[in-house]
Design a protein around this motif. Structure first.
Motif, PDB file in Angstrom:
ATOM      1  N   ASP A  15      -4.848   1.373  -9.893  1.00 24.54           N
ATOM      2  CA  ASP A  15      -3.428   1.119  -9.641  1.00 24.54           C
ATOM      3  C   ASP A  15      -2.586   2.292 -10.134  1.00 24.54           C
ATOM      4  O   ASP A  15      -1.666   2.135 -10.917  1.00 24.54           O
ATOM      5  CB  ASP A  15      -2.988  -0.199 -10.275  1.00 24.54           C
ATOM      6  CG  ASP A  15      -3.362  -0.289 -11.750  1.00 24.54           C
ATOM      7  OD1 ASP A  15      -3.826   0.705 -12.326  1.00 24.54           O
ATOM      8  OD2 ASP A  15      -3.170  -1.354 -12.334  1.00 24.54           O
ATOM      9  N   ALA A  16      -2.915   3.463  -9.621  1.00 24.58           N
ATOM     10  CA  ALA A  16      -2.224   4.683 -10.025  1.00 24.58           C
ATOM     11  C   ALA A  16      -0.776   4.666  -9.547  1.00 24.58           C
ATOM     12  O   ALA A  16      -0.469   4.180  -8.457  1.00 24.58           O
ATOM     13  CB  ALA A  16      -2.945   5.903  -9.462  1.00 24.58           C
ATOM     14  N   VAL A  17       0.102   5.210 -10.371  1.00 22.50           N
ATOM     15  CA  VAL A  17       1.500   5.369  -9.992  1.00 22.50           C
ATOM     16  C   VAL A  17       1.648   6.797  -9.462  1.00 22.50           C
ATOM     17  O   VAL A  17       1.375   7.769 -10.179  1.00 22.50           O
ATOM     18  CB  VAL A  17       2.448   5.123 -11.186  1.00 22.50           C
ATOM     19  CG1 VAL A  17       3.898   5.356 -10.775  1.00 22.50           C
ATOM     20  CG2 VAL A  17       2.266   3.693 -11.717  1.00 22.50           C
ATOM     21  N   GLY A  27       5.398   5.017  -6.177  1.00 15.11           N
ATOM     22  CA  GLY A  27       4.860   3.732  -5.786  1.00 15.11           C
ATOM     23  C   GLY A  27       3.554   3.496  -6.534  1.00 15.11           C
ATOM     24  O   GLY A  27       3.124   4.331  -7.331  1.00 15.11           O
ATOM     25  N   VAL A  28       2.931   2.376  -6.265  1.00 17.35           N
ATOM     26  CA  VAL A  28       1.653   2.044  -6.890  1.00 17.35           C
ATOM     27  C   VAL A  28       0.591   2.068  -5.807  1.00 17.35           C
ATOM     28  O   VAL A  28       0.720   1.392  -4.785  1.00 17.35           O
ATOM     29  CB  VAL A  28       1.711   0.651  -7.564  1.00 17.35           C
ATOM     30  CG1 VAL A  28       0.357   0.285  -8.148  1.00 17.35           C
ATOM     31  CG2 VAL A  28       2.790   0.611  -8.633  1.00 17.35           C
ATOM     32  N   LEU A  29      -0.442   2.835  -6.048  1.00 20.28           N
ATOM     33  CA  LEU A  29      -1.564   2.908  -5.115  1.00 20.28           C
ATOM     34  C   LEU A  29      -2.534   1.786  -5.448  1.00 20.28           C
ATOM     35  O   LEU A  29      -3.084   1.736  -6.539  1.00 20.28           O
ATOM     36  CB  LEU A  29      -2.272   4.254  -5.242  1.00 20.28           C
ATOM     37  CG  LEU A  29      -3.554   4.401  -4.434  1.00 20.28           C
ATOM     38  CD1 LEU A  29      -3.259   4.333  -2.937  1.00 20.28           C
ATOM     39  CD2 LEU A  29      -4.261   5.682  -4.792  1.00 20.28           C
ATOM     40  N   ILE A  30      -2.704   0.867  -4.511  1.00 18.99           N
ATOM     41  CA  ILE A  30      -3.616  -0.260  -4.701  1.00 18.99           C
ATOM     42  C   ILE A  30      -4.817  -0.041  -3.796  1.00 18.99           C
ATOM     43  O   ILE A  30      -4.667   0.153  -2.585  1.00 18.99           O
ATOM     44  CB  ILE A  30      -2.933  -1.601  -4.365  1.00 18.99           C
ATOM     45  CG1 ILE A  30      -1.721  -1.829  -5.274  1.00 18.99           C
ATOM     46  CG2 ILE A  30      -3.921  -2.755  -4.481  1.00 18.99           C
ATOM     47  CD1 ILE A  30      -0.914  -3.053  -4.923  1.00 18.99           C
ATOM     48  N   GLN A  31      -6.008  -0.080  -4.365  1.00 20.75           N
ATOM     49  CA  GLN A  31      -7.234   0.096  -3.597  1.00 20.75           C
ATOM     50  C   GLN A  31      -7.398  -1.067  -2.606  1.00 20.75           C
ATOM     51  O   GLN A  31      -6.914  -2.170  -2.842  1.00 20.75           O
ATOM     52  CB  GLN A  31      -8.433   0.163  -4.531  1.00 20.75           C
ATOM     53  CG  GLN A  31      -8.404   1.367  -5.455  1.00 20.75           C
ATOM     54  CD  GLN A  31      -8.471   2.684  -4.695  1.00 20.75           C
ATOM     55  OE1 GLN A  31      -9.217   2.835  -3.741  1.00 20.75           O
ATOM     56  NE2 GLN A  31      -7.664   3.640  -5.113  1.00 20.75           N
ATOM     57  N   GLY A  32      -8.104  -0.803  -1.529  1.00 16.12           N
ATOM     58  CA  GLY A  32      -8.281  -1.799  -0.474  1.00 16.12           C
ATOM     59  C   GLY A  32      -8.936  -3.083  -0.944  1.00 16.12           C
ATOM     60  O   GLY A  32      -8.535  -4.178  -0.540  1.00 16.12           O
TER      61      GLY A  32
END
Length: 92
Positions: A15-17, A27-32
């Motif tokens: 959940d990288a910003v 934003g927040v990168l959410i894995q698939g």
């Protein structure tokens, strides 16, 4: 596919910003797989509501709220650490 540079505000975890150009706010990168889990959690709440089991839906929703709360805390902490204003209202 296009390769671009992004700004990374936290470690490169699930959940990288990150901030994409030319966005003003990160934003927040959410894995698939995490996104799929969130979707399944919401579907379970909808199913409980459809079946009229409001208590189950409420319990499930309260339990599942911890994940977005954690993501939001991580997001706001990252923005504060980099002196970026929070782009939404935060209740006191």
């Amino acid at each position: 596919m296009e390769r671009i540079e992004v700004e990374l505000f936290t470690d490169a975890s699930n959940d990288a910003v990150v901030r994409l150009p030319p966005r003003r706010f990160p934003g927040v990168l959410i894995q698939g797989d995490s996104l799929s889990s969130i979707r399944d959690d919401v579907a379970g709440i909808v199913k409980a509501c459809d079946q009229g089991d409001v208590d189950e839906a409420r319990e499930e929703a309260a339990f599942r709220l911890s994940n977005p709360d954690e993501l939001l805390a991580r997001y706001t902490a990252a923005l504060k650490a980099h002196d970026i204003p929070i782009p939404f209202y935060q209740a006191p």
